[in-house]
Design a protein around this motif. Structure first.
Motif, PDB file in Angstrom:
ATOM      1  N   TYR A  18       0.857  -1.193   0.000  1.00  0.00           N
ATOM      2  CA  TYR A  18       0.000   0.000   0.000  1.00  0.00           C
ATOM      3  C   TYR A  18       0.887   1.236   0.000  1.00  0.00           C
ATOM      4  CZ  TYR A  18      -3.221   3.662   1.117  1.00  0.00           C
ATOM      5  OH  TYR A  18      -3.924   4.833   1.063  1.00  0.00           O
ATOM      6  N   ARG A  19       0.709   2.106  -0.979  1.00  0.00           N
ATOM      7  CA  ARG A  19       1.470   3.348  -1.088  1.00  0.00           C
ATOM      8  C   ARG A  19       0.689   4.449  -0.363  1.00  0.00           C
ATOM      9  NH1 ARG A  19       3.708   7.876  -1.392  1.00  0.00           N
ATOM     10  NH2 ARG A  19       5.006   8.519  -3.144  1.00  0.00           N
ATOM     11  N   VAL A  21      -0.809   7.878   0.656  1.00  0.00           N
ATOM     12  CA  VAL A  21      -1.230   8.987  -0.193  1.00  0.00           C
ATOM     13  C   VAL A  21      -1.211  10.294   0.593  1.00  0.00           C
ATOM     14  CG1 VAL A  21      -3.247   9.909  -1.421  1.00  0.00           C
ATOM     15  CG2 VAL A  21      -2.570   7.525  -1.744  1.00  0.00           C
ATOM     16  N   PRO A  43     -14.383   7.237  -2.748  1.00  0.00           N
ATOM     17  CA  PRO A  43     -15.043   6.628  -3.900  1.00  0.00           C
ATOM     18  C   PRO A  43     -14.580   5.195  -4.160  1.00  0.00           C
ATOM     19  CG  PRO A  43     -13.386   8.206  -4.605  1.00  0.00           C
ATOM     20  CD  PRO A  43     -13.470   8.316  -3.121  1.00  0.00           C
ATOM     21  N   THR A  44     -15.337   4.494  -4.977  1.00  0.00           N
ATOM     22  CA  THR A  44     -14.952   3.122  -5.320  1.00  0.00           C
ATOM     23  C   THR A  44     -13.586   3.112  -6.022  1.00  0.00           C
ATOM     24  OG1 THR A  44     -15.630   1.100  -6.468  1.00  0.00           O
ATOM     25  CG2 THR A  44     -16.232   3.145  -7.541  1.00  0.00           C
ATOM     26  N   CYS A  46     -10.523   3.538  -4.747  1.00  0.00           N
ATOM     27  CA  CYS A  46      -9.482   4.502  -4.352  1.00  0.00           C
ATOM     28  C   CYS A  46      -8.449   3.876  -3.412  1.00  0.00           C
ATOM     29  CB  CYS A  46     -10.099   5.737  -3.707  1.00  0.00           C
ATOM     30  SG  CYS A  46     -10.824   5.401  -2.086  1.00  0.00           S
ATOM     31  N   GLY A  47      -8.635   2.629  -2.980  1.00  0.00           N
ATOM     32  CA  GLY A  47      -7.612   1.966  -2.176  1.00  0.00           C
ATOM     33  C   GLY A  47      -8.001   1.693  -0.726  1.00  0.00           C
ATOM     34  N   THR A  49      -9.844  -0.776   0.702  1.00  0.00           N
ATOM     35  CA  THR A  49      -9.672  -2.172   1.123  1.00  0.00           C
ATOM     36  C   THR A  49      -8.196  -2.538   1.180  1.00  0.00           C
ATOM     37  OG1 THR A  49     -11.829  -2.823   0.295  1.00  0.00           O
ATOM     38  CG2 THR A  49     -10.195  -4.571   0.495  1.00  0.00           C
ATOM     39  N   ARG A  50      -7.447  -2.095   0.179  1.00  0.00           N
ATOM     40  CA  ARG A  50      -6.007  -2.388   0.177  1.00  0.00           C
ATOM     41  C   ARG A  50      -5.348  -1.795   1.422  1.00  0.00           C
ATOM     42  NH1 ARG A  50      -1.909  -3.585  -3.528  1.00  0.00           N
ATOM     43  NH2 ARG A  50      -3.549  -4.708  -4.608  1.00  0.00           N
ATOM     44  N   ASP A 108     -17.276  -3.484   5.463  1.00  0.00           N
ATOM     45  CA  ASP A 108     -17.178  -2.778   4.183  1.00  0.00           C
ATOM     46  C   ASP A 108     -18.582  -2.335   3.767  1.00  0.00           C
ATOM     47  OD1 ASP A 108     -16.039  -1.851   1.876  1.00  0.00           O
ATOM     48  OD2 ASP A 108     -15.406  -3.807   1.118  1.00  0.00           O
ATOM     49  N   GLU A 109     -18.726  -1.075   3.357  1.00  0.00           N
ATOM     50  CA  GLU A 109     -20.028  -0.506   2.950  1.00  0.00           C
ATOM     51  C   GLU A 109     -21.070  -0.653   4.061  1.00  0.00           C
ATOM     52  OE1 GLU A 109     -20.137   1.278   0.443  1.00  0.00           O
ATOM     53  OE2 GLU A 109     -18.620   0.564  -0.945  1.00  0.00           O
ATOM     54  N   ILE A 187       1.647   4.050  -8.308  1.00  0.00           N
ATOM     55  CA  ILE A 187       0.755   2.928  -7.973  1.00  0.00           C
ATOM     56  C   ILE A 187       0.383   2.147  -9.235  1.00  0.00           C
ATOM     57  CG2 ILE A 187      -1.552   2.330  -7.097  1.00  0.00           C
ATOM     58  CD1 ILE A 187      -1.317   4.888  -5.290  1.00  0.00           C
ATOM     59  N   GLU A 191       1.330  -1.686  -9.673  1.00  0.00           N
ATOM     60  CA  GLU A 191       0.238  -2.665  -9.646  1.00  0.00           C
ATOM     61  C   GLU A 191      -0.086  -3.196 -11.041  1.00  0.00           C
ATOM     62  OE1 GLU A 191      -2.103  -3.647  -6.877  1.00  0.00           O
ATOM     63  OE2 GLU A 191      -0.148  -3.266  -5.983  1.00  0.00           O
ATOM     64  N   THR A 223      -8.467   4.673  -9.440  1.00  0.00           N
ATOM     65  CA  THR A 223      -7.140   4.041  -9.517  1.00  0.00           C
ATOM     66  C   THR A 223      -7.300   2.580  -9.931  1.00  0.00           C
ATOM     67  OG1 THR A 223      -6.459   5.514  -7.735  1.00  0.00           O
ATOM     68  CG2 THR A 223      -4.977   3.695  -8.257  1.00  0.00           C
ATOM     69  N   ARG A 224      -8.363   1.937  -9.432  1.00  0.00           N
ATOM     70  CA  ARG A 224      -8.594   0.524  -9.808  1.00  0.00           C
ATOM     71  C   ARG A 224      -8.722   0.367 -11.312  1.00  0.00           C
ATOM     72  NH1 ARG A 224     -13.346  -0.885  -7.246  1.00  0.00           N
ATOM     73  NH2 ARG A 224     -12.297  -2.098  -5.633  1.00  0.00           N
ATOM     74  N   VAL A 227      -5.419   0.703 -12.993  1.00  0.00           N
ATOM     75  CA  VAL A 227      -4.580  -0.499 -12.788  1.00  0.00           C
ATOM     76  C   VAL A 227      -5.050  -1.612 -13.732  1.00  0.00           C
ATOM     77  CG1 VAL A 227      -4.019  -2.341 -11.137  1.00  0.00           C
ATOM     78  CG2 VAL A 227      -3.916   0.064 -10.415  1.00  0.00           C
TER      79      VAL A 227
END
Ligand code: ATP
Ligand code: MG
Length: 269
Positions: A18-19, A21, A43-44, A46-47, A49-50, A108-109, A187, A191, A223-224, A227
């Motif tokens: 994990y980088r 931010v 937002p979805t 963006c990291g 969970t990671r 989560d959520e 990233i 990734e 970001t997802r 990647v």
């Protein structure tokens, strides 16, 4: 839903990369030290969970994840009686397992869960750090390492629900946004397995699209998605096709919007 929801991941090995931010690592460590729960909002893709996976590893905690949906209820978190070979046996739910063992519990959520989940989360999220399992008539106090983490996406949730202030006030909150261009390119390169110059182009494309509110996308380029496109490019797919399949089509169905996104891809590659 399974009889025993909650996915457990162990923290062996090198751990997830994990980088950082912004100051999220320091804040999370401070909150864990003060035994305060943490809410990650962003937002979805963006990291979030990671980040939780990396923090669980760094703090040496087992991670128990529950992905909440509109059917997730208190019973799903606490546990239930199961009939096994004619006997009735109790099976702890993921929250009870995490509380007993001092694990990190990631909801989560959380906003999507049913309202009765709050009766479980409230006493866990304040100084009490305990659960009441009504079916066992048992109060379970959190083992020392227990850490509660939740996530939400303020821009989008099922049925437009929001977390109640009484819940929000119990959580130290870390807000995630898109990283600076140089960090996001790092990233995407790491990734996605692409050269830095390809990663930079992808990130430049994302910056353009994120600056176009007139596209009215429910969620913008994450970001997802960058990647995923990078991974296709690394596998040999031409960049325009990779972006079309991994970014443009997942983002939009409207042909005008798809056209505008395609133009932005063509400019980048
Ligand atoms: N800071 C980061 N360091 C390393 N990888 C990252 C980072 N940010 C995003 N990623 C990459 O983006 C991908 C998506 O991130 P992740 O699954 O954590 O998003 P999320 O915020 O949990 O999304 P959702 O809300 O949809 O669950 C990761 O698998 C990883 O490849
Ligand atoms: Mg996630």
């Amino acid at each position: 839903m399974d009889a025993a929801p909650g996915q457990v991941s162990t923290t062996d090995g090198a751990g997830p990369w994990y980088r950082s931010v912004a100051h999220e690592r320091e804040v999370f460590r401070a909150a864990a030290g003060a035994r305060l729960p943490v809410l990650l909002k962003g937002p979805t893709g963006c990291g979030k969970t990671r980040f939780v996976e990396a923090m669980a590893h760094e703090l040496g905690r087992e991670l128990v994840t529950v992905v909440c949906n509109e059917e997730t209820s208190a019973v799903d978190l606490l546990g239930r009686h199961l009939v096994v070979g004619g006997d009735t046996v109790w099976q702890d739910g993921p929250a009870v397992r995490a509380v007993r063992t001092g694990a990190m519990l990631y909801l989560d959520e959380l906003v999507d869960a049913r309202a009765d989940v709050l009766t479980v989360v409230h006493p866990l999220a304040d100084h009490r750090r305990e659960l009441f399992v009504d079916r066992l008539r048992e109060v379970v106090r959190a083992a020392p390492g227990f850490q509660l983490v939740a996530s939400c996406n303020p821009g989008y949730s099922m049925a437009g629900k929001e977390l109640k202030p009484s819940l929000r006030h119990r959580f130290v909150t870390v807000s995630f946004d898109w990283p600076d261009a140089a960090v996001e390119a790092e990233i995407v390169a790491a990734e996605g397995g692409v050269e830095p110059k390809v990663a930079k182009r992808l990130v430049g494309f994302a910056a353009k699209v994120r600056a176009l509110p007139e596209l009215a996308l429910p969620e913008t380029v994450s970001t997802r998605l960058l990647v995923s496109a990078a991974q296709l490019i690394a596998g040999g797919l031409p960049p325009r096709l990779a972006c079309r399949c991994a970014i443009v089509e997942p983002l939009a169905d409207d042909s005008d919007v798809i056209g505008a996104l395609g133009d932005a891809v063509d400019l980048a590659f």
